[in-house]
Write a protein that holds these residues in place. Structure first.
Motif, PDB file in Angstrom:
ATOM      1  N   SER A 122     -88.319  24.445 -61.769  1.00 40.64           N
ATOM      2  CA  SER A 122     -88.137  25.609 -60.879  1.00 40.64           C
ATOM      3  C   SER A 122     -87.481  26.756 -61.638  1.00 40.64           C
ATOM      4  N   LEU A 124     -84.587  30.080 -60.644  1.00 40.26           N
ATOM      5  CA  LEU A 124     -83.569  30.419 -59.639  1.00 40.26           C
ATOM      6  C   LEU A 124     -83.322  31.920 -59.586  1.00 40.26           C
ATOM      7  N   ARG A 130     -82.004  31.789 -54.336  1.00 45.80           N
ATOM      8  CA  ARG A 130     -83.270  31.184 -53.907  1.00 45.80           C
ATOM      9  C   ARG A 130     -83.982  30.503 -55.070  1.00 45.80           C
ATOM     10  N   GLU A 131     -84.610  29.356 -54.784  1.00 47.65           N
ATOM     11  CA  GLU A 131     -85.330  28.603 -55.820  1.00 47.65           C
ATOM     12  C   GLU A 131     -86.829  28.852 -55.674  1.00 47.65           C
ATOM     13  N   THR A 133     -90.706  27.544 -57.139  1.00 52.15           N
ATOM     14  CA  THR A 133     -91.367  26.442 -57.872  1.00 52.15           C
ATOM     15  C   THR A 133     -92.006  26.975 -59.151  1.00 52.15           C
ATOM     16  N   CYS A 149     -87.732  37.481 -57.285  1.00 53.39           N
ATOM     17  CA  CYS A 149     -87.330  36.704 -56.108  1.00 53.39           C
ATOM     18  C   CYS A 149     -88.038  37.263 -54.871  1.00 53.39           C
ATOM     19  N   GLY A 159     -85.174  27.835 -64.711  1.00 48.75           N
ATOM     20  CA  GLY A 159     -84.276  26.803 -64.173  1.00 48.75           C
ATOM     21  C   GLY A 159     -83.685  25.905 -65.252  1.00 48.75           C
TER      22      GLY A 159
END
Ligand code: APR
Length: 240
Positions: A122, A124, A130-131, A133, A149, A159
């Motif tokens: 992932s 971030l 917020r994460e 994929t 984001c 990530g």
């Protein structure tokens, strides 16, 4: 001879926890970092893999990680990953602590995998948390140089732990707990150059190393096998 000795150590010194580095994934076609042909021979990590670089030039960092994500997603677990999963299944390996972000231990079937440097799973948002994929990140990278984001519009961060960042607290706590409880820590494919993980083996009861070339803790090991991960672990498994 030395594979048989390592098999005895694993059997006699339980629990055994394994710590892996990039060297376990080279046989999956993923270059390591500090071998002569390693990634850091080609590019300066502080230009593409540090938090300062991300703040200074996020698009350059994402250009590096976009290529890295494609390389890692295209790789398959190799026999070393599969052997470690089988040893966990047999109750001879308690867990794998890995510095790798490639997810190959999990894909090989290892159940307890502690990813102390994060993973490509992932990205971030450094602003709102917020994460996203990896699929969402790659879709964005097809149309823009850095993913944004969807909630707040900030540029997402890969990530993974960048140089200059703290390691994920839960992962480092679990890795330390595992090392302190281990009678044997087996290091596979790491130069043990990057702290704090390089110090983890010193928390265990004893240390064995399988690595091509020297590591920073060779003198502290009860056994050092200078050999390839796949071939050595296959011989160890056959001797168990
Ligand atoms: N079998 C065994 N050892 C191998 C193999 C192999 N098939 N291929 C390479 N090696 C050895 C190399 O000789 C080297 O000593 O694995 C070691 C890998 O060391 P590094 O390249 O330094 O990788 P690693 O120890 O995982 O680096 C730690 O540094 O850049 C950061 O975040 C990055 O997680 C990484 C961390």
């Amino acid at each position: 001879m030395s594979a048989a000795r390592l098999a005895s150590l694993i059997r006699e010194r339980q629990p055994c926890v394994v710590l892996t580095g990039a060297g376990i994934s080279t046989e999956s076609g993923i270059p390591d970092f500090r071998s002569p042909a390693g990634i850091w021979a080609e590019v300066d990590p502080f230009e593409v893999a540090s938090i300062d670089a991300f703040r200074r030039d996020p698009e350059r960092v994402w250009d590096f990680y976009r290529k890295r994500i494609h390389t890692l997603l295209a790789a398959e677990p190799n026999s070393a990953h599969v052997t470690l999963a089988a040893l966990e299944q047999a109750g001879l390996v308690e867990a794998v602590v890995t510095q790798n972000i490639d997810r190959l231990h999990t894909r090989a079937g290892s159940r307890e995998v502690v990813e102390v440097h994060g993973s490509i799973r992932s990205a971030l948002c450094p602003k709102c948390g917020r994460e996203e994929t990896v699929e969402g990140v790659l879709a964005q990278l097809d149309i823009r140089p850095a993913p944004l984001c969807e909630a707040c519009g900030a540029i997402l961060k890969p990530g993974v732990v960048l140089f200059g960042e703290l390691l994920p607290a839960a992962a480092i706590d679990r890795a330390t707990e595992l090392a302190r409880s281990a009678e044997l820590m087996l290091v596979v494919g790491s130069s043990l150059e990057v702290w704090p993980i390089a110090g983890l083996p010193l928390e265990a009861g004893s240390l064995a190393i399988v690595n091509v070339g020297p590591t920073a803790l060779d003198k502290r090991a009860v056994l050092k096998i200078d050999g390839s991960a796949g071939e050595t672990l296959a011989a160890v498994a056959a001797a168990l």
